[in-house]
Motif scaffolding. Structure first.
Motif, PDB file in Angstrom:
ATOM      1  N   LEU A  62      46.929 -20.101   3.793  1.00  0.00           N
ATOM      2  CA  LEU A  62      47.102 -19.256   4.973  1.00  0.00           C
ATOM      3  C   LEU A  62      47.808 -20.006   5.956  1.00  0.00           C
ATOM      4  N   GLY A  63      48.811 -20.145   6.647  1.00  0.00           N
ATOM      5  CA  GLY A  63      49.592 -20.818   7.808  1.00  0.00           C
ATOM      6  C   GLY A  63      49.395 -20.052   9.014  1.00  0.00           C
ATOM      7  N   ARG A  64      50.236 -20.229  10.138  1.00  0.00           N
ATOM      8  CA  ARG A  64      49.665 -19.487  11.332  1.00  0.00           C
ATOM      9  C   ARG A  64      50.277 -18.214  11.331  1.00  0.00           C
ATOM     10  N   ASP A  65      51.226 -17.939  10.524  1.00  0.00           N
ATOM     11  CA  ASP A  65      51.715 -16.554  10.562  1.00  0.00           C
ATOM     12  C   ASP A  65      50.796 -15.479   9.891  1.00  0.00           C
ATOM     13  N   HIS A  66      50.896 -14.363   9.983  1.00  0.00           N
ATOM     14  CA  HIS A  66      50.039 -13.428   9.287  1.00  0.00           C
ATOM     15  C   HIS A  66      50.327 -13.155   8.060  1.00  0.00           C
ATOM     16  N   THR A  67      49.442 -13.231   7.142  1.00  0.00           N
ATOM     17  CA  THR A  67      49.734 -13.029   5.713  1.00  0.00           C
ATOM     18  C   THR A  67      49.040 -11.601   5.089  1.00  0.00           C
ATOM     19  N   PRO A  68      50.151 -10.887   4.570  1.00  0.00           N
ATOM     20  CA  PRO A  68      49.486  -9.687   4.003  1.00  0.00           C
ATOM     21  C   PRO A  68      48.932  -9.913   2.568  1.00  0.00           C
ATOM     22  N   VAL A  69      47.792  -9.288   2.175  1.00  0.00           N
ATOM     23  CA  VAL A  69      47.129  -9.281   1.086  1.00  0.00           C
ATOM     24  C   VAL A  69      47.228  -7.943   0.383  1.00  0.00           C
ATOM     25  N   ILE A  70      47.728  -7.896  -1.058  1.00  0.00           N
ATOM     26  CA  ILE A  70      47.435  -6.659  -1.680  1.00  0.00           C
ATOM     27  C   ILE A  70      46.499  -6.796  -2.833  1.00  0.00           C
ATOM     28  N   ALA A  71      45.678  -6.080  -3.028  1.00  0.00           N
ATOM     29  CA  ALA A  71      44.581  -5.836  -4.117  1.00  0.00           C
ATOM     30  C   ALA A  71      44.583  -4.873  -4.837  1.00  0.00           C
ATOM     31  N   CYS A  72      43.897  -5.052  -6.075  1.00  0.00           N
ATOM     32  CA  CYS A  72      43.756  -3.957  -7.032  1.00  0.00           C
ATOM     33  C   CYS A  72      42.307  -4.277  -7.725  1.00  0.00           C
ATOM     34  N   GLY A  73      41.706  -3.196  -8.182  1.00  0.00           N
ATOM     35  CA  GLY A  73      40.501  -3.256  -8.949  1.00  0.00           C
ATOM     36  C   GLY A  73      39.295  -2.946  -8.506  1.00  0.00           C
ATOM     37  N   MET A  74      37.985  -3.291  -8.847  1.00  0.00           N
ATOM     38  CA  MET A  74      36.633  -2.694  -8.394  1.00  0.00           C
ATOM     39  C   MET A  74      36.465  -3.037  -7.039  1.00  0.00           C
ATOM     40  N   VAL A  75      37.436  -3.901  -6.516  1.00  0.00           N
ATOM     41  CA  VAL A  75      37.235  -4.214  -4.969  1.00  0.00           C
ATOM     42  C   VAL A  75      37.467  -3.001  -3.985  1.00  0.00           C
ATOM     43  N   GLY A  76      38.123  -1.967  -4.519  1.00  0.00           N
ATOM     44  CA  GLY A  76      38.183  -0.633  -4.009  1.00  0.00           C
ATOM     45  C   GLY A  76      37.129   0.399  -4.187  1.00  0.00           C
ATOM     46  N   ALA A  77      36.109  -0.016  -5.035  1.00  0.00           N
ATOM     47  CA  ALA A  77      35.042   0.843  -5.459  1.00  0.00           C
ATOM     48  C   ALA A  77      34.045   0.969  -4.310  1.00  0.00           C
ATOM     49  N   ALA A  78      33.087   2.042  -4.612  1.00  0.00           N
ATOM     50  CA  ALA A  78      31.916   2.229  -3.842  1.00  0.00           C
ATOM     51  C   ALA A  78      31.387   1.000  -3.155  1.00  0.00           C
ATOM     52  N   HIS A  79      31.145   0.052  -4.328  1.00  0.00           N
ATOM     53  CA  HIS A  79      30.365  -1.238  -4.055  1.00  0.00           C
ATOM     54  C   HIS A  79      31.148  -2.388  -3.820  1.00  0.00           C
ATOM     55  N   GLY A  80      32.455  -2.191  -3.740  1.00  0.00           N
ATOM     56  CA  GLY A  80      33.337  -3.159  -3.318  1.00  0.00           C
ATOM     57  C   GLY A  80      33.597  -3.258  -1.776  1.00  0.00           C
ATOM     58  N   TRP A  81      34.776  -4.088  -1.603  1.00  0.00           N
ATOM     59  CA  TRP A  81      35.249  -4.100   0.059  1.00  0.00           C
ATOM     60  C   TRP A  81      35.179  -3.022   0.884  1.00  0.00           C
ATOM     61  N   ALA A  82      35.845  -2.102   0.464  1.00  0.00           N
ATOM     62  CA  ALA A  82      35.937  -0.848   1.129  1.00  0.00           C
ATOM     63  C   ALA A  82      36.332   0.166  -0.053  1.00  0.00           C
ATOM     64  N   GLN A  83      35.695   1.398   0.051  1.00  0.00           N
ATOM     65  CA  GLN A  83      35.877   2.369  -1.042  1.00  0.00           C
ATOM     66  C   GLN A  83      37.274   2.990  -0.888  1.00  0.00           C
ATOM     67  N   VAL A  84      38.132   3.120  -1.783  1.00  0.00           N
ATOM     68  CA  VAL A  84      39.545   3.575  -1.601  1.00  0.00           C
ATOM     69  C   VAL A  84      39.577   4.733  -2.687  1.00  0.00           C
ATOM     70  N   PRO A  85      39.583   6.205  -2.326  1.00  0.00           N
ATOM     71  CA  PRO A  85      39.664   7.290  -3.190  1.00  0.00           C
ATOM     72  C   PRO A  85      40.346   7.358  -4.190  1.00  0.00           C
TER      73      PRO A  85
END
Lengths: 303, 303
Positions: free
Chosen positions: A61-84
């Motif tokens: 990570l530098g001084r600029d903003h970096t987008p992060v794209i994620a897939c997997g159980m990170v989007g489940a109910a018990h993950g980072w945030a639930q993505v329908p």
């Protein structure tokens, strides 16, 4: 400015139940750096997702903003945030959902998983790998099989996932070889006997209902006649994979089959399918993941 | 001399993988005292069998020598001493083998288990319970089913065990409900939904090969539609029991079936068999164990 050349344009993340993979990505899809960890979503408390991710990507990570794209159980109910979930039939890739971050250096975007209403099923992660596969095989019409803890079989037609089916085969193998009475016959690691493997597959395909007694027989044969662990392990693997192939027959029979998964388990599926007269093609799973996440990154930049 | 009346004539022991049951027995078969413990043979080091047993029976030992008759995994390779299996077809009860003891207050006798060469299988403990059952049902011709971690189906004719088959159903249920991804849907303990249970049995009997995907579906249905734990638990139980009944059909179809096992699991087998038109009879397992060990004790006294 030359220093900033080492910083990635975006970060790709595949965060499943039992592993976390992160890649520092250049704008052109080059992998600048990568990091694999065993800290899956099952081992991460709801509030710890961001800090866990940061410990793995902080050097990028530098001084600029970096987008992060994620897939997997990170989007489940018990993950980072639930993505329908999105419902099949549909194109594999949905719109990444932006979720809250405390650290201003990153923005976090999680891809939705897929669901199937009739014959209830769900996936999170495999849809991204299928999207990446289709990016390289645009006109593919057939089956994609993703062997793993929960193996997925997906029917692809006209760029869409028409239907899919999940099998707990990998988790059953793991539980039975580690935690059941069969552990005494199977030991840790080691190879598998090819003849015992293909024999067990053939037996199970012809008589799938006998699984629970065939499993016990692995131990009985060892107690009575002292079997090699490579033979017992091959029998367990062949029984479970034979059971899966018996039920997944509508997927693989007379269809092109593309295999993507960890090399060791994918080799077993190749052998099992070959014995049924299927000649699967092989495709690298991480390449597919990065292709899929890359497509999502592009929609983000142009969105 | 009146004090000695409280000391047993012999001690009965059923020592399996995960439990130890001991009974202080009077000469006429009366139970004077009993003790159940969770310290199975799996939790006992090879050199610790005698001292472990003594901690459970010490209060029952007088100045006179007391014979101990045991059945179960205590006679397996990793038990107190290995007592060779006898081959079926044969009468259930073999000759108890006397094994070494350091403590002069007891003599230790372990019953042999049974083996089956064709369609490899083994049992240790169930043969004693079957012997006890036959002592009370001398002319029984039919099937005895002993539900448990490793359920046994035995075909009985003319006082002999003709053949038997073991299913890992109980251990599969235990592993899947406790340690697999399904634990999130099943929770700990609690009841089972009767309709979901009989439905899952019928589905699995008609399509046994689909087990590994039906198992995943338990979770998928819960994630998509929030299932009650009693329904998910019933589906898991019904899928596994349906699989067993599909393979054990040659045992129960058109045959008298006698059930002996722990009450909760035996009730599930009763319900599952009843749905297939079988009306099993019920028999107490500990009574059968003590009857079987009692027969062995008599051969010892007269031998």
């Amino acid at each position: 400015m030359s220093e900033q050349l080492t910083f990635p344009d975006w970060i790709a993340v595949d965060w499943g139940t039992s592993s976390l993979k992160v890649w520092a990505m250049g704008a052109d899809g080059t992998v600048l750096a990568q990091n694999h960890s065993g800290q899956g979503t099952d081992d991460t408390a709801p509030d710890d997702f961001e800090v866990t991710l940061l410990t793995h990507i902080a050097p990028w990570l530098g001084r600029d903003h970096t987008p992060v794209i994620a897939c997997g159980m990170v989007g489940a109910a018990h993950g980072w945030a639930q993505v329908p979930h999105r419902a099949v039939p549909c194109a594999p890739l949905g719109t990444p959902q932006t979720v809250t971050c405390r650290d201003a250096r990153i923005s976090m975007h999680i891809l939705p998983g897929l669901m199937q209403e009739r014959s209830a099923d769900i996936m999170r992660g495999a849809e991204t790998q299928i999207a990446g596969f289709l990016a390289q095989n645009a006109d593919y019409d057939g089956i994609i099989c993703l062997p793993g803890i929960h193996t997925k079989w997906a029917h692809i037609s006209a760029g869409e996932i028409v239907s899919f089916q999940t099998f707990m085969t990998g988790e059953l193998f793991d539980l039975l070889s580690r935690a059941s009475m069969l552990r005494h016959s199977i030991g840790e690691g080691g190879g598998i006997d090819q003849e015992a493997f293909t024999g067990a597959i053939a037996d199970t395909i012809s008589r799938p209902e006998a699984v629970a007694t065939q499993l016990f027989k692995i131990r009985a044969v060892d107690v009575l006649h002292t079997a090699q662990t490579s033979v017992s392990r091959a029998r367990l693997s062949g029984i479970l994979l034979g059971l899966e192939l018996a039920a997944a027959r509508p997927y693989w029979l007379g269809q092109p089959v593309a295999l993507m998964g960890p090399p060791a388990v994918t080799a077993l599926y190749d052998k099992a399918l070959s014995a049924q007269g299927v000649a699967p093609t092989h495709h690298d799973i991480d390449t597919a993941t990065l292709q899929g996440l890359g497509l999502a990154y592009k929609t983000l930049s142009t969105g």
